[in-house]
Design an enzyme around this catalytic site. Structure first.
Site, mmCIF file in Angstrom:
data_model
loop_
_atom_site.group_PDB
_atom_site.id
_atom_site.type_symbol
_atom_site.label_atom_id
_atom_site.label_comp_id
_atom_site.label_asym_id
_atom_site.label_seq_id
_atom_site.Cartn_x
_atom_site.Cartn_y
_atom_site.Cartn_z
ATOM 1 N N ARG A 1 0.852 -1.189 0.000
ATOM 2 C CA ARG A 1 0.000 0.000 0.000
ATOM 3 C C ARG A 1 0.887 1.238 0.000
ATOM 4 O O ARG A 1 1.913 1.279 0.676
ATOM 5 C CB ARG A 1 -0.911 0.023 1.234
ATOM 6 C CG ARG A 1 -2.129 -0.873 1.098
ATOM 7 C CD ARG A 1 -3.130 -0.351 0.050
ATOM 8 N NE ARG A 1 -4.268 -1.230 -0.106
ATOM 9 C CZ ARG A 1 -4.382 -2.176 -1.041
ATOM 10 N NH1 ARG A 1 -3.418 -2.371 -1.907
ATOM 11 N NH2 ARG A 1 -5.477 -2.915 -1.126
ATOM 12 N N HIS B 1 -1.086 0.747 -10.013
ATOM 13 C CA HIS B 1 -1.830 -0.185 -9.149
ATOM 14 C C HIS B 1 -2.436 -1.339 -9.961
ATOM 15 O O HIS B 1 -3.647 -1.570 -9.918
ATOM 16 C CB HIS B 1 -2.917 0.531 -8.343
ATOM 17 C CG HIS B 1 -3.320 -0.235 -7.115
ATOM 18 N ND1 HIS B 1 -3.705 0.351 -5.939
ATOM 19 C CD2 HIS B 1 -3.392 -1.582 -6.885
ATOM 20 C CE1 HIS B 1 -4.010 -0.582 -5.050
ATOM 21 N NE2 HIS B 1 -3.840 -1.781 -5.613
HETATM 22 N N1 LIG Z 1 -0.767 -3.759 -5.658
HETATM 23 C C1 LIG Z 1 -1.752 -4.622 -5.789
HETATM 24 O O1 LIG Z 1 -2.292 -4.816 -6.888
HETATM 25 C C2 LIG Z 1 -2.196 -5.410 -4.602
HETATM 26 C C3 LIG Z 1 -3.070 -6.486 -4.793
HETATM 27 C C4 LIG Z 1 -3.417 -7.269 -3.703
HETATM 28 C C5 LIG Z 1 -2.932 -6.959 -2.438
HETATM 29 N N2 LIG Z 1 -2.103 -5.890 -2.278
HETATM 30 C C6 LIG Z 1 -1.584 -5.562 -0.926
HETATM 31 O O2 LIG Z 1 -0.839 -6.678 -0.432
HETATM 32 C C7 LIG Z 1 -1.112 -6.789 0.968
HETATM 33 C C8 LIG Z 1 -0.714 -8.152 1.479
HETATM 34 O O3 LIG Z 1 -1.614 -9.153 1.015
HETATM 35 P P1 LIG Z 1 -1.569 -10.632 1.631
HETATM 36 O O4 LIG Z 1 -2.679 -11.400 1.011
HETATM 37 O O5 LIG Z 1 -0.194 -11.179 1.553
HETATM 38 O O6 LIG Z 1 -1.924 -10.287 3.167
HETATM 39 P P2 LIG Z 1 -1.756 -11.240 4.442
HETATM 40 O O7 LIG Z 1 -1.826 -12.667 4.057
HETATM 41 O O8 LIG Z 1 -2.722 -10.723 5.454
HETATM 42 O O9 LIG Z 1 -0.256 -10.956 4.942
HETATM 43 C C9 LIG Z 1 0.127 -9.746 5.502
HETATM 44 C C10 LIG Z 1 1.543 -9.904 6.030
HETATM 45 O O10 LIG Z 1 1.988 -8.639 6.543
HETATM 46 C C11 LIG Z 1 2.495 -8.845 7.850
HETATM 47 N N3 LIG Z 1 2.299 -7.659 8.691
HETATM 48 C C12 LIG Z 1 1.149 -7.000 8.944
HETATM 49 N N4 LIG Z 1 1.372 -5.989 9.819
HETATM 50 C C13 LIG Z 1 2.681 -6.024 10.108
HETATM 51 C C14 LIG Z 1 3.521 -5.271 10.956
HETATM 52 N N5 LIG Z 1 3.049 -4.257 11.692
HETATM 53 N N6 LIG Z 1 4.839 -5.600 11.020
HETATM 54 C C15 LIG Z 1 5.334 -6.635 10.299
HETATM 55 N N7 LIG Z 1 4.598 -7.401 9.464
HETATM 56 C C16 LIG Z 1 3.282 -7.098 9.380
HETATM 57 C C17 LIG Z 1 1.704 -10.002 8.406
HETATM 58 O O11 LIG Z 1 2.383 -10.564 9.515
HETATM 59 P P3 LIG Z 1 1.810 -11.896 10.258
HETATM 60 O O12 LIG Z 1 2.085 -13.019 9.255
HETATM 61 O O13 LIG Z 1 2.624 -12.005 11.470
HETATM 62 O O14 LIG Z 1 0.343 -11.671 10.466
HETATM 63 C C18 LIG Z 1 1.647 -10.925 7.167
HETATM 64 O O15 LIG Z 1 2.831 -11.665 7.069
HETATM 65 C C19 LIG Z 1 -2.611 -6.467 1.035
HETATM 66 O O16 LIG Z 1 -2.994 -6.095 2.345
HETATM 67 C C20 LIG Z 1 -2.716 -5.302 0.072
HETATM 68 O O17 LIG Z 1 -2.469 -4.097 0.754
HETATM 69 C C21 LIG Z 1 -1.728 -5.113 -3.322
#
Ligand SMILES: NC(=O)c1ccc[n+]([C@@H]2O[C@H](COP(=O)([O-])OP(=O)(O)OC[C@H]3O[C@@H](n4cnc5c(N)ncnc54)[C@H](OP(=O)(O)O)[C@@H]3O)[C@@H](O)[C@H]2O)c1
Length: 313
Positions: free
Chosen positions: A228, A276
């Site tokens: 993000r 994006h």
């Molecule tokens: N650019 C694009 O087109 C696009 C598309 C889809 C998603 N995204 C972004 O990608 C993000 C991640 O997606 P995902 O499916 O991988 O999410 P996810 O499965 O919820 O994983 C999020 C990861 O971030 C870690 N995290 C969260 N808060 C943290 C903190 N304060 N310090 C350290 N690590 C932290 C979490 O740690 P834990 O494992 O310990 O919980 C987890 O490993 C989405 O939330 C979205 O913002 C972007």
């Protein structure tokens, strides 16, 4: 049981069509249509109008049509219902493509070669092996773990940083505030796949940038962000790219989207921007996914991939 689709900024027709294909027996409506609000059980949403979902009294679950959920968690009137996020191989695979493409773009010096070609200039640079490069992924969730596996397969040294402790084969795992400094100190290419939460907002600032390894093959760090935009302090990155403390960057997400014409990011050297699109939500793949999840829920199985509102992701 009616399904409502509320997608602000996206074309709803593709979603309506794909949902009707995936579930011909269900009514699918848009917020502007005439329908009985009591009939709506499920809402499939992307940036819905704040406060709108609370006008649907019989709603049972909200499906966020993307992996990120900050577009929902910031709505103070969001009803207290399960929020399900997308975890689908189609979306994950797209993000991994973006990460691999952009890691290789900088690793293989393609910004330099694109400029050299435009200038009609033959300018080979020294090329290191992938094994010489230490990639560090912030966020070891669904997307981070998949990208890590692809980068490992290419031979990169891969580490990851998460909020809680993790074990991932082949990946050097760090976690929490204490794990951040050692993670950054061993990282040549930083890839952020973090969700936007109170803790991750403005996390990648000048201090984080300056804590990255400086002794890597490129002579300084590279930063990639597809998590993000607001996790990164854009002004700090612009300054670091201009004065050479950062050697290259790729951004897919921005503090303000669309990126305003006056943003200095457009004109910053060694920066590659995409609007994006790293992991677009494909209506056909994701409609099938959501309809499958609804069918499982109606068959008595618990909803999966629920968002924890306290954590914010
Ligand atoms: N650019 C694009 O087109 C696009 C598309 C889809 C998603 N995204 C972004 O990608 C993000 C991640 O997606 P995902 O499916 O991988 O999410 P996810 O499965 O919820 O994983 C999020 C990861 O971030 C870690 N995290 C969260 N808060 C943290 C903190 N304060 N310090 C350290 N690590 C932290 C979490 O740690 P834990 O494992 O310990 O919980 C987890 O490993 C989405 O939330 C979205 O913002 C972007």
């Amino acid at each position: 049981m009616t399904i409502l689709v509320a997608v602000r900024g996206w074309k709803p027709d593709h979603w309506i069509h794909a949902l009707r294909e995936a579930a011909p027996d269900r009514a699918v409506v848009l917020p502007g249509d005439e329908f009985d609000p009591d009939s709506v059980r499920y809402a499939l949403v992307w940036k819905p109008e704040p406060g709108y979902l609370k006008t649907l009294p019989k709603l049972e679950a909200i499906f966020s049509l993307g992996a990120g959920v900050d577009h929902l968690t910031t709505d103070p009137d969001l009803p207290d219902l399960p929020v399900v996020r997308i975890v689908d191989p189609d979306l994950t695979g797209r993000m991994t493509e973006w990460v691999v493409l952009n890691v290789l773009l900088h690793h293989r010096r393609h910004l330099h070669y694109a400029a050299a070609q435009a200038a009609g200039s033959w300018k080979p640079l020294r090329q290191w092996a992938a094994g010489a490069v230490r990639v560090g992924i912030m966020g070891l969730g669904e997307l981070g773990r998949d990208a890590a596996q692809a980068l490992l397969a290419l031979g990169f040294q891969v580490a990851g940083w998460s909020r809680t402790e993790k074990r991932v084969d082949g990946v050097d795992c760090f976690h929490g505030k204490d794990g951040l400094a050692p993670f950054l100190a061993r990282t040549d290419m930083l890839v952020s796949l973090l969700p936007l939460t109170a803790e991750t907002e403005s996390l990648i600032d000048r201090a984080v940038i300056d804590a990255l390894a400086k002794d890597g093959p490129l002579g300084g760090p590279v930063i990639l962000n597809a998590g993000r935009g607001r996790s990164l302090v854009e002004a700090d990155l612009v300054e670091a790219l201009r004065d050479g403390r950062v050697k290259g960057a790729s951004l897919d997400v921005f503090a303000t989207e669309p990126l305003p014409p006056e943003s200095p990011l457009w004109q910053t050297p060694n920066l590659f921007l995409t609007p994006h699109v790293a992991a677009e939500s494909d209506p056909v793949a994701l409609s099938r996914y959501v309809i499958g999840e609804i069918a499982a829920y109606e068959a008595g199985r618990p909803l999966r991939h629920l968002v924890d509102r306290h954590k914010g992701y």
